[in-house]
Design a protein around this motif. Structure first.
Motif, short mmCIF file in Angstrom:
data_model
loop_
_atom_site.label_atom_id
_atom_site.label_comp_id
_atom_site.label_asym_id
_atom_site.label_seq_id
_atom_site.Cartn_x
_atom_site.Cartn_y
_atom_site.Cartn_z
N ARG A 164 -2.89 0.45 -4.09
CA ARG A 164 -2.74 -0.93 -3.61
C ARG A 164 -2.20 -1.82 -4.73
O ARG A 164 -2.70 -1.79 -5.86
N THR B 277 -2.52 -4.30 4.82
CA THR B 277 -1.73 -4.62 3.63
C THR B 277 -1.37 -6.10 3.61
O THR B 277 -1.39 -6.75 2.57
N THR C 32 0.88 -1.17 0.00
CA THR C 32 0.00 0.00 0.00
C THR C 32 0.91 1.21 0.00
O THR C 32 1.73 1.38 0.91
#
Length: 348
Positions: free
Chosen positions: A244, A310, A223
């Motif tokens: 992302r 993440t 991320t």
């Protein structure tokens, strides 16, 4: 390309003030000479200053990263482990305390293997290694010592100059320029442990997007974000853009998030101000000891939660925040700090 040819290329580049994709090989040679110290400082400064005039393209960023990584000393970890790095580009000019360095300990206290890659302050007064040194963790250590820390504590800090000795030629040039350069953006992409996941903060949105594309090329789940008020960290006010990346995705996915999603009270910029290296080290320890002001603790938990998401995208933000807060409240994050200090000094 010889040094004289490279210097002529730089003269052409500076005079034209134009970046062309078909001149990528010339730029590659510039970086080779730059990191090898075979480019005169004045020429190198002109090149980096001119390059800073352009919006970074992921092709030149990937090229520059590849050149430096070719000279990197690797830090080998078990490939079956999930590892994560949390860092920012620096250079956002916000004078905050060391948020990502504090996040390092809270994330490690939450049970994750963090391999944080960092440096001394170049475009800021207090880099991650400056603060760790002040806390009693010697950042210049042998690879054997670093492996011992990782094996016993589960996380480790990797001092960039120890793994990228060729970049010593760039340090005085960056200091002389005193501006953000491509090296601010390259730093988070040069972790010698090749972590499986990364949370990266960027000083502007263009940099965030370019870094995300570069990480996507390398197959890293990441991320990359930029707070729209100018921060390279998540903070308890305003909104941020997220990029992302994941190997299974065909492309980088962009979204926007608000601090309200973290369910924290709104704070102000002055609530997050840091100070000298000594002051920032004190703030970090205060946070881990549950003695800091709420906005600072909230900020660290927000960044920790984003790192957790993440790694585990299906984890809700509320659950990720609870894990971050528990790491502090239980004393686990502080234990990581104290253990790292202890192991670092064994047999030293």
């Amino acid at each position: 390309m010889s040094r004289s040819s490279t210097e002529r290329f730089v003269e052409h580049f500076v005079a034209s003030n134009e970046f062309l994709q078909d001149e990528l090989d010339g730029h590659r040679e510039c970086f080779v000479h730059l990191i090898n110290g075979t480019l005169a400082n004045g020429v190198a400064e002109s090149y980096l200053r001119t390059l800073a005039n352009f919006h970074l393209d992921d092709t030149i960023l990937s090229m520059a990263v590849d050149v430096v990584r070719d000279h990197m000393i690797p830090f080998h970890v078990d490939e079956s482990l999930t590892t994560v790095d949390v860092c920012g580009t620096g250079g956002d000019g916000q004078n905050t305390f060391n948020i990502s360095t504090t996040t390092f300990f809270v994330l490690a206290g939450a049970g994750f293997h963090v391999v944080k890659h960092g440096n001394r302050g170049v475009t800021s007064s207090s880099g991650s290694s400056d603060v760790l040194q002040e806390l009693g963790i010697p950042v210049v250590a042998s690879v054997e010592t670093l492996h011992k820390i990782f094996d016993e504590v589960g996380s480790v800090f990797l001092f960039a100059p120890s793994f990228h000795p060729v970049l010593k030629h760039v340090v005085p040039i960056r200091a002389s320029l005193g501006i953000r350069t491509i090296f601010n953006v390259m730093g988070p992409l040069l972790n010698p442990a090749n972590p499986t996941h990364q949370l990266v903060g960027a000083y502007d949105e263009q940099a965030a997007q370019t870094m995300a594309k570069t990480l996507h090329r390398r197959g890293v789940e990441a991320t990359v974000f930029h707070h729209l008020d100018g921060y390279d960290e998540w903070v308890p006010f305003g909104r941020g853009s997220c990029y992302r990346t994941a190997p299974q995705q065909a492309q980088v996915i962009k979204s926007e998030r608000s601090y309200k999603e973290f369910h924290v009270p709104q704070a102000s910029e002055k609530d997050l101000h840091g100070g000298s290296i000594k002051e920032n080290a004190h703030i970090l320890r205060q946070i881990l000891q549950k003695e800091a002001e709420a906005p600072k603790i909230d900020t660290v938990c927000m960044n920790t939660a984003m790192a957790i998401q993440t790694i585990h995208p299906d984890t809700s933000l509320q659950e990720a925040m609870e894990r971050a807060r528990h790491s502090i409240a239980s004393g686990a994050a502080l234990t990581v700090l104290e253990s790292m200090i202890k192991v670092s000094h064994v047999d030293s």
